[in-house]
Design an enzyme around this catalytic site. Sequence first.
Site, short mmCIF file in Angstrom:
data_model
loop_
_atom_site.label_atom_id
_atom_site.label_comp_id
_atom_site.label_asym_id
_atom_site.label_seq_id
_atom_site.Cartn_x
_atom_site.Cartn_y
_atom_site.Cartn_z
N HIS A 404 -4.83 -30.86 57.91
CA HIS A 404 -5.30 -30.31 59.18
C HIS A 404 -4.37 -30.67 60.34
O HIS A 404 -3.59 -31.64 60.26
CB HIS A 404 -6.71 -30.81 59.49
N GLU A 406 -4.87 -31.97 63.30
CA GLU A 406 -5.06 -33.27 63.94
C GLU A 406 -4.39 -34.38 63.13
O GLU A 406 -3.70 -35.24 63.68
CB GLU A 406 -6.56 -33.59 64.08
N CYS A 432 -13.04 -31.69 62.18
CA CYS A 432 -13.97 -31.96 61.09
C CYS A 432 -14.19 -33.47 60.98
O CYS A 432 -13.53 -34.26 61.65
CB CYS A 432 -13.42 -31.41 59.77
N CYS A 435 -10.95 -35.51 60.01
CA CYS A 435 -10.02 -35.68 61.14
C CYS A 435 -10.62 -36.58 62.21
O CYS A 435 -9.90 -37.32 62.89
CB CYS A 435 -9.67 -34.32 61.73
#
Length: 493
Positions: A404, A406, A432, A435
């Site tokens: 992801h 992040e 999420c 993260c």
Amino acid sequence: MIKKIGVYKDYSDESIKSVFEVEPKKVMEMTLLSNSEVTDVVCVPTHYNCNLGCRICHFDDMKVNESMESVKAIDFMKCLIETLTIQGRKRTNKKSLLISFSGIGDPLLNIELIEQVYNLESILKEQLDYDMITYSLITMMPNDNIVKLTELVNELNIPLKLGFALHTPFKEDRAQLLPKVSIDLGEALDYLQIYSKTIYNNKAILDKVARSFESFEPVEIYYSLIKNVNDGKKELHELCRILEQNNFAVKFWKFNSIDNLEASSKALLWKDKILQLIPAAKVQLCDLPGKEINKFNGRLISYYKTIENKDEKEEFEKWRQQHEVLEQQRLDNLSWDEYFMAVAKLSAMRSKDPNTQVGACIVSDDNRILSIGYNGTPNGYLDECFFWQRVGNPLETKYMYVVHAERNAILNYRGNRRDFENAKIYVDLFPCNECAKEIIQAGIKQVIYLSDKYADTPENIASKKLFDMCGVSYRQLEQEHQKKLVIDLNNFK
């Protein structure tokens, strides 16, 4: 012809003072404070000069011995609009405005101005997009003019809070601090009681103030504690008696030292003692906003006329160089939020994900970009061999493998990880839970996002629980800051 002749900024709290020449030898000051997150608070005068000779006033420090001349509403409104704007644009996005008649002159000596400004407030609402305008007035002399004010406020339903600058409860001491302000304290308190009861009985006014004030007291006593002048036990005892008998709120404003008068350090002690003796008392300690620029209240007026004393002129010039701003800069530039979110969005354009492209930008607490990232495959994994499907056999969808945005932004950083402490992260989608854990462990303390379209999923619910428990704040970028940006790489001016 009104001319703006100076703008001064208090860099400690972002307050702005604007100075205008209305006519030759007529100078007006207005100060836009920044002590409220939701309301523009502007301190305005009712007179061009003041000859009341108050020892605690910085205006009197310049010994301006001219007669008090009332400000005219038409000039007032022009200067007010100029104070609230920069290059024709409203300085803030706030929807509420508080006009505080607390500048030069005592407002009770120019009640006509208050009525005229209220009747013209539709101009401010239309031109500057304010939903609500309220008023306050600070007076040192609650005399029979309060009867006129009470009738006016009640008739027009003006949401106006009245502050009584008491500063000492003893007549002889008041005569020393405020030599030309002669009132009978008992009569003054009676007038204030009439005003308070009238406001409490006016439902239209109460409905208005309920939209702007978290708590509203029609009358407040203002008291600036001055070392060895009005901070003794006898003053405290007498003030307690007044508060108990009248049930007024009291605000202790930190005194802005002048000449040989210094601020007292007993404010907290006084508050505790008052609450001990009168548990139901409403007591508030207030630091003076804009105190660096208010230090020269009135001196600006004298300066723009003449300062004959060389030392005073040098002192003013030094102060002016520290605080004067020209405000000639371009105003349609991106805000920090817009800039960092745009970087995140630009980073997202590097993503190979055919369904969802997400970018992230990590920024230090002093607005330095630390790292960027976007959602994609791990280093070495060929994009053309990657399963980008969203549904199907779990081992043949992207979710088992993709990194992801992040997490990539955090992992991409090659500097000292301590730089992440108190940092903020800008991201397209609310993070999420996985993260969220990375963000927390990295030391990042704020999340700014565009969309929370998966808010109801277990992952995002867990993210919010994690953030709330671990002290990470999160906010959605306000809609007015969500601009459409077009970058043309073939066009450079």
